[in-house]
Design a protein around this motif. Structure first.
Motif, PDB file in Angstrom:
ATOM      1  N   UNK A 203       0.931  -1.242  -0.034  1.00  0.00           N
ATOM      2  CA  UNK A 203      -0.072   0.088   0.244  1.00  0.00           C
ATOM      3  C   UNK A 203       1.082   1.344   0.040  1.00  0.00           C
ATOM      4  N   UNK A 204       1.873   1.195   0.827  1.00  0.00           N
ATOM      5  CA  UNK A 204       3.002   2.182   0.826  1.00  0.00           C
ATOM      6  C   UNK A 204       3.396   2.623  -0.466  1.00  0.00           C
ATOM      7  N   UNK A 205       3.889   1.606  -1.101  1.00  0.00           N
ATOM      8  CA  UNK A 205       4.451   1.737  -2.422  1.00  0.00           C
ATOM      9  C   UNK A 205       3.652   2.253  -3.487  1.00  0.00           C
ATOM     10  N   UNK A 206       2.529   1.795  -3.344  1.00  0.00           N
ATOM     11  CA  UNK A 206       1.545   2.378  -4.309  1.00  0.00           C
ATOM     12  C   UNK A 206       1.278   3.899  -4.064  1.00  0.00           C
ATOM     13  N   UNK A 207       1.183   4.327  -2.732  1.00  0.00           N
ATOM     14  CA  UNK A 207       0.876   5.699  -2.512  1.00  0.00           C
ATOM     15  C   UNK A 207       1.980   6.441  -2.907  1.00  0.00           C
ATOM     16  N   UNK A 208       3.204   5.651  -2.711  1.00  0.00           N
ATOM     17  CA  UNK A 208       4.487   6.638  -3.187  1.00  0.00           C
ATOM     18  C   UNK A 208       4.465   6.763  -4.737  1.00  0.00           C
ATOM     19  N   UNK A 209       4.371   5.618  -5.595  1.00  0.00           N
ATOM     20  CA  UNK A 209       4.327   5.544  -6.961  1.00  0.00           C
ATOM     21  C   UNK A 209       3.448   6.714  -7.426  1.00  0.00           C
ATOM     22  N   UNK A 210       1.999   6.682  -7.107  1.00  0.00           N
ATOM     23  CA  UNK A 210       1.061   7.719  -7.414  1.00  0.00           C
ATOM     24  C   UNK A 210       1.497   8.869  -7.233  1.00  0.00           C
ATOM     25  N   UNK A 211       1.855   9.185  -6.055  1.00  0.00           N
ATOM     26  CA  UNK A 211       2.552  10.717  -5.708  1.00  0.00           C
ATOM     27  C   UNK A 211       3.481  11.184  -6.609  1.00  0.00           C
TER      28      UNK A 211
END
Length: 220
Positions: free
Chosen positions: A24-32
């Motif tokens: 979940x954290x990686x997804x948020x980082x990539x999206x941001x």
């Protein structure tokens, strides 16, 4: 991200990084990161702002990506470009596999397809256009993974119209370059300027002028 997620981003997030699915954290980082890179460009972006938008500590980014450059490359290459080649070709397939009576008819279908693609994947276009000139590794990946495959299909379509005597006796690559330059000039100007409120832009007139310019220039 603030707007509805773009199709290519959803595919990237589902594909994951390498063999592993994203946390979940990686997804948020990539999206941001995609959001910030698209808005400001790589050079003007900071990992602190990416972390803030992702709702994580800045150190969390560096646990997953050693540097800001690695974060960019994780988005753009090799993962994204390996994914985007079939994505682009799939989007392009309906245009390249149809039978057309004329090159003009093909051009109209091509322009309509590219406009739709741009509208659905704005941040992708921004990142690629902004970063390709400054990152040789991205240029090489883009040429080998994307352009070569699209060129193979375009050669078949254009070869057909040349054989029928509809186009000038020029190398296929020259016809592709001349056509693409005019089409992208129209599409990008329309996207960046023509859709602005109050812009002096007659879309039908500009489209017809672009197609007429290409057809006259490539007439046998």
């Amino acid at each position: 991200m603030s707007e509805a997620i773009e199709p290519w981003i959803e595919e990237l997030l589902q594909a994951g990084l390498g063999r592993d699915k994203m946390t979940d954290k990686q997804r948020r980082i990539v999206e941001s990161a995609i959001e910030v890179f698209a808005e400001k460009g790589y050079a003007a972006s900071s990992t602190s702002e990416i972390a803030q938008r992702a709702g994580v500590a800045e150190g969390t980014i560096f646990r997953h990506f050693k540097t800001k450059k690695e974060l960019l490359l994780s988005i753009v290459t090799p993962t994204m470009l390996k994914m985007i080649a079939p994505f682009l070709l799939r989007e392009f397939r309906d245009v390249l596999t149809q039978d057309y009576d004329s090159y003009e008819q093909f051009l109209r279908a091509m322009i309509e397809n590219r406009l739709l693609f741009l509208q659905k994947n704005k941040s992708l276009i921004k990142i690629v256009v902004q970063e390709l000139p400054f990152h040789p590794e991205l240029q090489e990946q883009f040429v080998q993974v994307v352009l070569v495959k699209v060129k193979e299909r375009l050669e078949i379509v254009i070869g057909k119209f040349k054989a029928e005597g509809q186009l000038a006796d020029l190398p296929v690559m020259t016809i592709i370059r001349l056509s693409a330059s005019a089409i992208m000039g129209y599409v990008l100007t329309r996207t960046l300027y023509g859709t602005r409120e109050g812009a002096d832009w007659d879309d039908e007139r500009e489209l017809e002028a672009t197609i007429g310019f290409i057809m006259k220039g490539l007439a046998p």
